[in-house]
Motif scaffolding. Sequence first.
Motif, PDB file in Angstrom:
ATOM      1  N   ILE A 156       0.824  -1.224   0.000  1.00 52.83           N
ATOM      2  CA  ILE A 156       0.000   0.000   0.000  1.00 52.83           C
ATOM      3  C   ILE A 156       0.858   1.274   0.000  1.00 52.83           C
ATOM      4  O   ILE A 156       0.567   2.188  -0.780  1.00 52.83           O
ATOM      5  CB  ILE A 156      -1.077  -0.057   1.100  1.00 52.83           C
ATOM      6  CG1 ILE A 156      -2.077  -1.179   0.721  1.00 52.83           C
ATOM      7  CG2 ILE A 156      -1.794   1.288   1.246  1.00 52.83           C
ATOM      8  CD1 ILE A 156      -3.218  -1.422   1.679  1.00 52.83           C
ATOM      9  N   LYS A 178       1.800  -0.277  13.714  1.00 47.97           N
ATOM     10  CA  LYS A 178       1.951  -1.672  14.146  1.00 47.97           C
ATOM     11  C   LYS A 178       3.105  -2.378  13.434  1.00 47.97           C
ATOM     12  O   LYS A 178       3.692  -3.317  13.968  1.00 47.97           O
ATOM     13  CB  LYS A 178       0.650  -2.449  13.895  1.00 47.97           C
ATOM     14  CG  LYS A 178      -0.515  -1.883  14.686  1.00 47.97           C
ATOM     15  CD  LYS A 178      -1.726  -2.791  14.605  1.00 47.97           C
ATOM     16  CE  LYS A 178      -2.866  -2.262  15.440  1.00 47.97           C
ATOM     17  NZ  LYS A 178      -3.760  -1.352  14.727  1.00 47.97           N
ATOM     18  N   GLY A 205       3.506   7.488  13.600  1.00 48.59           N
ATOM     19  CA  GLY A 205       2.657   8.231  14.520  1.00 48.59           C
ATOM     20  C   GLY A 205       1.243   7.747  14.537  1.00 48.59           C
ATOM     21  O   GLY A 205       0.911   6.712  13.948  1.00 48.59           O
ATOM     22  N   PHE A 224      -5.468   7.755   1.702  1.00 54.26           N
ATOM     23  CA  PHE A 224      -5.647   6.998   2.942  1.00 54.26           C
ATOM     24  C   PHE A 224      -6.145   5.607   2.600  1.00 54.26           C
ATOM     25  O   PHE A 224      -6.994   5.443   1.713  1.00 54.26           O
ATOM     26  CB  PHE A 224      -6.678   7.690   3.853  1.00 54.26           C
ATOM     27  CG  PHE A 224      -7.015   6.878   5.075  1.00 54.26           C
ATOM     28  CD1 PHE A 224      -6.284   7.024   6.247  1.00 54.26           C
ATOM     29  CD2 PHE A 224      -8.047   5.937   5.047  1.00 54.26           C
ATOM     30  CE1 PHE A 224      -6.580   6.245   7.370  1.00 54.26           C
ATOM     31  CE2 PHE A 224      -8.337   5.159   6.166  1.00 54.26           C
ATOM     32  CZ  PHE A 224      -7.604   5.319   7.329  1.00 54.26           C
ATOM     33  N   MET A 248      -9.714   4.931   1.210  1.00 50.84           N
ATOM     34  CA  MET A 248     -10.276   3.582   1.091  1.00 50.84           C
ATOM     35  C   MET A 248     -10.568   3.030   2.487  1.00 50.84           C
ATOM     36  O   MET A 248      -9.736   3.176   3.387  1.00 50.84           O
ATOM     37  CB  MET A 248      -9.273   2.658   0.382  1.00 50.84           C
ATOM     38  CG  MET A 248      -9.324   2.712  -1.121  1.00 50.84           C
ATOM     39  SD  MET A 248      -9.260   4.383  -1.783  1.00 50.84           S
ATOM     40  CE  MET A 248      -9.642   4.126  -3.475  1.00 50.84           C
ATOM     41  N   GLY A 250     -13.098  -0.048   4.948  1.00 50.23           N
ATOM     42  CA  GLY A 250     -13.234  -1.474   5.248  1.00 50.23           C
ATOM     43  C   GLY A 250     -14.011  -2.244   4.189  1.00 50.23           C
ATOM     44  O   GLY A 250     -14.391  -1.699   3.149  1.00 50.23           O
ATOM     45  N   ALA A 251     -14.249  -3.517   4.477  1.00 49.04           N
ATOM     46  CA  ALA A 251     -14.840  -4.385   3.457  1.00 49.04           C
ATOM     47  C   ALA A 251     -15.549  -5.565   4.104  1.00 49.04           C
ATOM     48  O   ALA A 251     -15.303  -5.911   5.265  1.00 49.04           O
ATOM     49  CB  ALA A 251     -13.737  -4.897   2.537  1.00 49.04           C
TER      50      ALA A 251
END
Length: 502
Positions: A156, A178, A205, A224, A248, A250-251
């Motif tokens: 991404i 993460k 951040g 985003f 973009m 969730g799904a």
Amino acid sequence: MTRELHHFIGGRQVAGTSGRFLDVFNPSSGEVQAKTPLASRDEVESAIAAAEKAFPEWSATPAVKRARVMFRFLELVTAEKDALATVLSSEHGKVFEDARGDVQRGLEVIEFACGIPHFMKGEFADNVATGIDVYSMRKPLGVVAGITPFNFPAMIPMWMFGIALACGNTMVIKPSEKDPSVPLRLAELMIEAGAPEGVLNVVNGDKEAVDTLIEDPRVKALAFVGSTPIAKYVYAGAAAQGKRCQAMGGAKNHMVILPDADLDQVVDALIGSAFGSAGERCMANPVAVPVGDELADEIVRRLVPRMAELKIGPSLDPASEMGPLVTAAHRDRVISYIEMGVKEGAKLVVDGRDFRCTAQGYENGFYLGATLFDHVTPDMQSYQDEIFGPVLQIVRAKNFEEAMALPSKHRYGNGTSIFTRDGDAAREYADKVNVGQVGINVPIPVPASFFSFGGWKDSAFGDLNQYGTEGVRFYTELKKVTSRWPTGIRAGAEFHIPTTGQ
Ligand code: NAD
């Protein structure tokens, strides 16, 4: 002592100064392996300043020379692919081959970006009126920002900076806190490939960094990818500032299965797309919609033994097919959805909550077994929400129309698939289903890099997609020039709007 990660600003590693950190885990073992610094407003502003300083030179660099940097970047990342995939796998928890795929799918966008001189070409028309020519030019926007999710830490960021930089913009990437090590390394490799310092910066951040990128007037556009509530927040914030934004979200993708489908292919597709990467993919298929009870019973009968055989273990163990979830908190959230499904009355056929990893040293990893629910219905909250874990829900449909209505009416519209041997049905499904990306006998229909990526409804905000030609449009503005040659023509003062003649 725990390793401290850094930011990458102005072509060099910069230590975090905010005093705020977040743990980066090895999800396979459950251990903390590093600390991500969480940037203050000042630190983000220094990254924006570095990008702003680099913009005049980079944007004036001929597109063909920017393409040469992309070619070198492609070579450098390819040479380091296994090392990057190892780090990625150890921070995210997806298995090594899948982590290599994460890097590879990003590189395919870089391959597209190598052709940028062609895509930057404008249009030209001579003599639109006597002696008057019109042409258009694609111009980069300036400093742009990318905010990325945890689940594809290589692909991404490359979707975003591959196109943005090739178009002549300079960029600040704010990766997921993460698993930030791979984006940091990619930025170093971009400078090594020949991009001047400041062209690509990475700040780690959280909300504070994102808010700074939204509010700072030097940032002209925001890309985003992440969950829907944050996508909406970023989109609304950017719009309030008059900024261009693609966000973009969730799904909840449905796989519709017709009775004539090849069932071996269907079961392989369900196992791979529902449980690959532990279900943490926005193009996973967490909902199966078989048409007819007989077909549904047969699919459940075939899935159960296959799920029992699934090899779940440490992500870097070559035998593992599915690794852990990214954090303990995320695993617990997925477990809460399993509990919800049970309460709502769905039939729990396989319960992944019982899974324990017994490999020595990995007993405390964030594992969850593959889970299967049957008789899920559209009114259930656990169906309506994105779970983002290894949970497959079967919603039985009576006929083709009822099956197609499920993804069409769902609030998310990222992707969907149909499995059938019936060309008419497949064609009608692709034409009519109210979802942005469709697979026909393909479970994860992520479009190739020379198309563009983006869902519909609550899965994407903003009207231009990621990468491909839509990406080029997103990262450029069109300038139109109307010119008169030779200068000798004198029209005299004209008080009407110029026309080609009445
Ligand atoms: P997330 O929304 O929690 O985080 C995404 C980014 O937003 C991160 O960089 C994070 O630091 C930042 N962020 C988090 N909370 C914020 C806040 N309150 N204010 C400002 N910024 C904030 O998403 P995630 O958990 O990292 O990723 C998983 C989600 O991403 C899933 O919903 C998945 O479907 C989605 N996703 C969508 C696509 C797509 O193309 N549609 C692709 C991949 C992932």
